[in-house]
Design a protein around this motif. Sequence first.
Motif, PDB file in Angstrom:
ATOM      1  N   LYS A 157       3.536   4.341 -14.305  1.00 36.53           N
ATOM      2  CA  LYS A 157       4.263   4.157 -13.046  1.00 36.53           C
ATOM      3  C   LYS A 157       5.739   3.938 -13.308  1.00 36.53           C
ATOM      4  N   ILE A 158       6.570   4.669 -12.555  1.00 37.20           N
ATOM      5  CA  ILE A 158       8.018   4.516 -12.645  1.00 37.20           C
ATOM      6  C   ILE A 158       8.535   3.592 -11.551  1.00 37.20           C
ATOM      7  N   THR A 159       8.081   3.836 -10.322  1.00 39.87           N
ATOM      8  CA  THR A 159       8.532   3.018  -9.201  1.00 39.87           C
ATOM      9  C   THR A 159       7.566   3.164  -8.031  1.00 39.87           C
ATOM     10  N   THR A 160       7.784   2.367  -7.001  1.00 40.71           N
ATOM     11  CA  THR A 160       6.963   2.404  -5.792  1.00 40.71           C
ATOM     12  C   THR A 160       7.616   3.314  -4.755  1.00 40.71           C
ATOM     13  N   ILE A 161       6.778   4.073  -4.053  1.00 40.77           N
ATOM     14  CA  ILE A 161       7.268   4.954  -3.001  1.00 40.77           C
ATOM     15  C   ILE A 161       6.633   4.540  -1.677  1.00 40.77           C
ATOM     16  N   ASN A 162       7.476   4.173  -0.729  1.00 44.50           N
ATOM     17  CA  ASN A 162       7.020   3.829   0.613  1.00 44.50           C
ATOM     18  C   ASN A 162       7.173   5.033   1.538  1.00 44.50           C
ATOM     19  N   LEU A 163       6.321   5.103   2.541  1.00 48.58           N
ATOM     20  CA  LEU A 163       6.350   6.193   3.510  1.00 48.58           C
ATOM     21  C   LEU A 163       6.844   5.687   4.860  1.00 48.58           C
ATOM     22  N   ALA A 164       7.349   6.597   5.650  1.00 48.73           N
ATOM     23  CA  ALA A 164       7.793   6.246   7.004  1.00 48.73           C
ATOM     24  C   ALA A 164       7.538   7.425   7.928  1.00 48.73           C
ATOM     25  N   LEU A 165       7.059   7.125   9.131  1.00 51.08           N
ATOM     26  CA  LEU A 165       6.901   8.136  10.174  1.00 51.08           C
ATOM     27  C   LEU A 165       8.157   8.063  11.043  1.00 51.08           C
ATOM     28  N   CYS A 166       8.886   9.161  11.126  1.00 55.05           N
ATOM     29  CA  CYS A 166      10.222   9.125  11.713  1.00 55.05           C
ATOM     30  C   CYS A 166      10.404  10.131  12.846  1.00 55.05           C
ATOM     31  N   VAL A 167      11.233   9.723  13.802  1.00 57.16           N
ATOM     32  CA  VAL A 167      11.698  10.615  14.871  1.00 57.16           C
ATOM     33  C   VAL A 167      13.159  10.296  15.120  1.00 57.16           C
ATOM     34  N   SER A 168      13.832  11.175  15.824  1.00 59.01           N
ATOM     35  CA  SER A 168      15.227  10.920  16.178  1.00 59.01           C
ATOM     36  C   SER A 168      15.290  10.090  17.464  1.00 59.01           C
ATOM     37  N   PRO A 169      16.408   9.396  17.692  1.00 61.04           N
ATOM     38  CA  PRO A 169      16.578   8.693  18.972  1.00 61.04           C
ATOM     39  C   PRO A 169      16.444   9.638  20.164  1.00 61.04           C
ATOM     40  N   ALA A 170      16.904  10.900  19.989  1.00 61.75           N
ATOM     41  CA  ALA A 170      16.805  11.871  21.084  1.00 61.75           C
ATOM     42  C   ALA A 170      15.353  12.177  21.420  1.00 61.75           C
ATOM     43  N   TYR A 171      14.508  12.242  20.380  1.00 64.29           N
ATOM     44  CA  TYR A 171      13.079  12.492  20.603  1.00 64.29           C
ATOM     45  C   TYR A 171      12.465  11.354  21.410  1.00 64.29           C
ATOM     46  N   LEU A 172      12.784  10.114  21.039  1.00 66.55           N
ATOM     47  CA  LEU A 172      12.243   8.961  21.752  1.00 66.55           C
ATOM     48  C   LEU A 172      12.712   8.948  23.202  1.00 66.55           C
ATOM     49  N   LYS A 173      13.955   9.329  23.420  1.00 64.03           N
ATOM     50  CA  LYS A 173      14.499   9.343  24.784  1.00 64.03           C
ATOM     51  C   LYS A 173      13.773  10.372  25.645  1.00 64.03           C
ATOM     52  N   TYR A 237       8.241  14.863  14.833  1.00 62.99           N
ATOM     53  CA  TYR A 237       8.110  13.682  13.984  1.00 62.99           C
ATOM     54  C   TYR A 237       7.670  14.109  12.595  1.00 62.99           C
ATOM     55  N   VAL A 238       8.074  13.317  11.600  1.00 61.01           N
ATOM     56  CA  VAL A 238       7.819  13.678  10.217  1.00 61.01           C
ATOM     57  C   VAL A 238       7.381  12.443   9.438  1.00 61.01           C
ATOM     58  N   LEU A 239       6.396  12.608   8.584  1.00 59.32           N
ATOM     59  CA  LEU A 239       5.955  11.555   7.674  1.00 59.32           C
ATOM     60  C   LEU A 239       6.490  11.893   6.294  1.00 59.32           C
ATOM     61  N   GLN A 240       7.442  11.061   5.823  1.00 59.39           N
ATOM     62  CA  GLN A 240       8.109  11.356   4.563  1.00 59.39           C
ATOM     63  C   GLN A 240       8.341  10.077   3.755  1.00 59.39           C
ATOM     64  N   PRO A 241       8.511  10.209   2.450  1.00 57.82           N
ATOM     65  CA  PRO A 241       8.858   9.046   1.635  1.00 57.82           C
ATOM     66  C   PRO A 241      10.264   8.555   1.969  1.00 57.82           C
ATOM     67  N   THR A 242      10.469   7.262   1.793  1.00 61.84           N
ATOM     68  CA  THR A 242      11.781   6.696   2.155  1.00 61.84           C
ATOM     69  C   THR A 242      12.889   7.142   1.210  1.00 61.84           C
ATOM     70  N   PHE A 243      12.538   7.697   0.042  1.00 63.61           N
ATOM     71  CA  PHE A 243      13.624   8.200  -0.798  1.00 63.61           C
ATOM     72  C   PHE A 243      14.273   9.438  -0.183  1.00 63.61           C
ATOM     73  N   ILE A 244      13.592  10.060   0.797  1.00 64.10           N
ATOM     74  CA  ILE A 244      14.177  11.183   1.533  1.00 64.10           C
ATOM     75  C   ILE A 244      14.788  10.717   2.853  1.00 64.10           C
ATOM     76  N   VAL A 245      14.053   9.920   3.615  1.00 64.95           N
ATOM     77  CA  VAL A 245      14.505   9.563   4.969  1.00 64.95           C
ATOM     78  C   VAL A 245      15.266   8.243   5.016  1.00 64.95           C
ATOM     79  N   GLY A 246      15.341   7.530   3.895  1.00 61.60           N
ATOM     80  CA  GLY A 246      15.962   6.206   3.900  1.00 61.60           C
ATOM     81  C   GLY A 246      17.392   6.199   4.402  1.00 61.60           C
ATOM     82  N   GLU A 247      18.193   7.155   3.970  1.00 62.18           N
ATOM     83  CA  GLU A 247      19.599   7.193   4.374  1.00 62.18           C
ATOM     84  C   GLU A 247      19.737   7.482   5.865  1.00 62.18           C
TER      85      GLU A 247
END
Length: 301
Positions: A157-173, A237-247
Motif C-alpha cells: 500500500k502506498i496511500t489511501t484513496i477516498n471516493l466522492a459522488l459529485c455534481v455541480s452547483p448548477a446541477y443541484l439548482k 453526477y460522477v463517482l471519482q477518487p478525491t485525487f481527481i475531484v479534490g481540487e
Amino acid sequence: MDRLTLLKTFVVVANEGSFTKAAVRLDTSNQLVSKYVAQLEKHLDTRLFNRTTRKIHLTEAGRQCLQHANHILESINDMESQLGLFNTQAKGTLHVSAPVSFSTLHLAGAIGAFQHAHPHVSINLQLNDRKIDVIDEGFDVAIRAGHLASSSLVAKKITTINLALCVSPAYLKKYGRPLHPSDLKPEHYLEYSYVNYDNNQSELIAALKANAQKSPPKLTANNGEVLTNVAKQGEGYVLQPTFIVGEALKKGELVSILDEYIPQSIALYAVYPHRKLISNKLRVFIDFLCNYFEDTPFWDR
C-alpha cells in the motif's frame, strides 16, 4: 562437478606450483585437488601439467588454459561486483506502469522529487488504466488503485484513496439534491468504464448497478478527468477518487452528495513480482512513494 570449480582449482594449482600447496590454499584435501584437475584435463581432452616427483609444470596447453581461465574468472568477478551494486545502490532503469489521471495530476511531482534524490535511477513510465500483466509486459512495478485480486504478485500500500459522488452547483439548482441513492437519475450518470465494484456491497453501488439496467449512463469514458470536467458543466453526477475531484471540490466547482452512502476507502498499491529478490532501485522507489504521499495524502488534507 561444475566447470567453474574445476577452473578455480586449476588456477590455484598453477599459481601455487603444487597440488599440496593448492590444497592448503583451498582448505581441502590433496586428493580432491588432484581429482578436479584430472576431471578438467579429461573434459578438455588434453594434459595441463607435466608432473615430476618434486614439481609440476604447465604444458603449452596448460599455459593457454591458464590465460583463458584467468580471463573467465575475472569476468565473473566483475559481473558479480557490478550486479552487487544493483543491490546496494539505487541505480538502473525502472519500468513503471501507472494510471493516467493519477500520474498526470500527482505522480509526475513524486517522480521529479524521487529522481532529484536518486539521480542514478532512470524511469520508463507507461500510462494506462487497463489491467496489465506486470510480468508478461516487462514492468518492474505497476501502480494500481482498488481492491486487488489475490495473485502471486506482491502488493504494498502506498496511500489511501477516498471516493466522492459529485455534481455541480448548477446541477443541484436544476434537479435538486438527492437524499438517497434511489433518488439518482440513471440517465445522468457519468460512468468510468474501467471501474469494478463487484466486491462492493454499498447501497450507493447497488443503486448505480440497478440504474444502469434501467437506462444507459449519460456518458461512459475511460478517463476520470474527462468525466469530472463534464460534471462541472452540470451534465450529470460522477463517482471519482478525491485525487481527481479534490481540487474542484475545494474551489466549489463541484459539490459532494450522499456522503453517508459513499463506498469505503480503497488503496493505491505498488504491485511487483518478487518479495525476496526485489532490487534496491525498486525498493527505494516504493519507499519514497509511501513517504511522499503518506497514508492521508495531501489532496485530502
